[in-house]
Design an enzyme around this catalytic site. Sequence first.
Site, mmCIF file in Angstrom:
data_model
loop_
_atom_site.group_PDB
_atom_site.id
_atom_site.type_symbol
_atom_site.label_atom_id
_atom_site.label_comp_id
_atom_site.label_asym_id
_atom_site.label_seq_id
_atom_site.Cartn_x
_atom_site.Cartn_y
_atom_site.Cartn_z
ATOM 1 N N SER A 91 0.841 -1.192 0.000
ATOM 2 C CA SER A 91 0.000 0.000 0.000
ATOM 3 C C SER A 91 0.874 1.239 0.000
ATOM 4 O O SER A 91 2.035 1.205 0.396
ATOM 5 C CB SER A 91 -0.923 -0.040 1.222
ATOM 6 O OG SER A 91 -0.800 1.138 1.967
ATOM 7 N N LYS A 92 0.277 2.318 -0.481
ATOM 8 C CA LYS A 92 0.944 3.622 -0.486
ATOM 9 C C LYS A 92 1.491 3.942 0.896
ATOM 10 O O LYS A 92 2.453 4.678 1.025
ATOM 11 C CB LYS A 92 -0.091 4.707 -0.807
ATOM 12 C CG LYS A 92 -0.265 5.031 -2.246
ATOM 13 C CD LYS A 92 -1.206 6.235 -2.344
ATOM 14 C CE LYS A 92 -1.175 6.818 -3.743
ATOM 15 N NZ LYS A 92 -1.904 8.063 -3.887
ATOM 16 N N ARG A 93 0.829 3.429 1.912
ATOM 17 C CA ARG A 93 1.189 3.790 3.274
ATOM 18 C C ARG A 93 2.317 2.935 3.849
ATOM 19 O O ARG A 93 2.892 3.276 4.857
ATOM 20 C CB ARG A 93 -0.049 3.727 4.185
ATOM 21 C CG ARG A 93 -0.933 4.945 4.038
ATOM 22 C CD ARG A 93 -2.331 4.714 4.574
ATOM 23 N NE ARG A 93 -3.059 3.752 3.730
ATOM 24 C CZ ARG A 93 -3.669 4.087 2.584
ATOM 25 N NH1 ARG A 93 -3.649 5.324 2.171
ATOM 26 N NH2 ARG A 93 -4.289 3.179 1.861
#
Length: 523
Positions: free
Chosen positions: A289-291
Amino acid sequence: MTDSTEPATPTPAASAAPSPTGRRNATPVAAAAAVRVRFCPSPTGVPHVGLARTALFNWAFARHHHGSLVFRIEDTDIARDSEESYQMLVDVLGWLGLSWDEGPDIGGPHAPYRQSQRMDIYADVAARLHRAGHAYECFCTPEELDQRREAARTAGQPSGYDGHCRNLTHADRDRARAQGREPVLRFRMPGHTITFTDLVRGELSFAPEHVPDYVLVRANAHPLYTLVNPVDDALMGITHVLRGEDLLSSTPRQIALHAALADIGVGVGAPIAFGHLPYVMGEGNRKLSKRDPESNLLLYRERGFLPEGLLNYLALLGWSIAEDRDIFDMSEMVEAFDIARVNPNPARFDLRKCEAINAAHLRQLDPGDFANRLVPHLQAARLLADPVPAEDAALLAAAAPLVQQRMVTLGEAVGMLGFLFRAETDFRVESEAIESLGTEDGRVLDAAEATLEELGDFSAAGVQAALRAALVDSLGLKPKLAFGPVRIAVTGRRVSPPLFESIELLGRERTLARIRALRAALG
Ligand code: GLU
Ligand code: ZN
């Protein structure tokens, strides 16, 4: 939009526009036309690994086919987009060395390349789609849509938009407006199965019940991704769309919209080929994920990954140059890249492998180039001034070969070479290194000090011979016990670049000062 601009009876798109297959057959020349691909991120948050992989594959495809890469910014989401994010994107792509042929920073024949500057184009196209009957006003409220979706679900039926407003009469619309309802503009799907050959996945079919009519423009007249992305692909003459698998579900809608756009004369009307790149999985077999911290591209630059090392690794997320080969450069990738050989199965992101590939690229650098690339990292740690004084440049050139074969990222130079560039007043021995020493190490340091004070030949070989004679032969110590305290004294750490070369580079005065200081600290 006024009613007078609408046809009396909405024309179903299926009969108004030729099918995608028909268009493909009708324009065989287009297949040979110059390749035009696009990279079109939304400027939200921090640039991430998935985005760079998409950019890389588009770039390699464009370069392989001597085509063009269009860089477009999809910044129509005012709430989420930011200028800072846009700057970071341009910056990090530049660092990676991915070049584009048209874009917001360099212009081009289809400028502007920022969607926020193309709103009048989208309003015009939306109006024409509406007029031609490819789109219609939908007055359903979110609550009504929810209710009907629930009901459909309970009945075990497809729960997408049910076509409620497809065939409203003039009077129906007047009534809705009189109730204060504000319409969205909804695309009229053609109602037949949409089949296309994905460049990565092969033939895919989407039955109409799984691709319901969808919203193009909000009630407040704001155009959505569903409209602006295909409109720009059409207007900018894009021939191939290569993007992540997460966008696969939008592809049948976009294919239908492209047919409608061709029907109303928007774009050149040539078919667009689609290829969906595999998911990238992170830890624990879930989508990266982007996170996730290992997604953040800026961190790779900060840690001192080489652009060529990181790109090499990103290339392996779905593609490979040959069975038994992991290390290659971008010119080799461009030469060999074949979208049909992209693996549709999810790719696993493995930071260790990414590091190993980077290390291999570091080792291959020409020594002078390697030394130059260390400079910004040493400067960021305030170990080198800007500009680099000649003396320090010479020291760096001599020291760099000592570490080039042992490093994973350029940033490690700060820890490994810091002892050479730190003024004596700033130099500190790491406390865990001091704690590893005992008082008996004092006599080792005494002997080393006496030897180096007297030594005539202060070359690495001379230092080595003298210290070996004094510490190993005379004191009868094993090399590890003999040289360990000296290493800690001069480099401040238990692990360092080769010791004798380090002493030669540091020079007699600084070496002796450090040995004396540690000696004093041991008591
Ligand atoms: N702006 C879209 C995104 O970043 C582009 C998707 C596409 O490539 O069509 O997800
Ligand atoms: Zn409706």
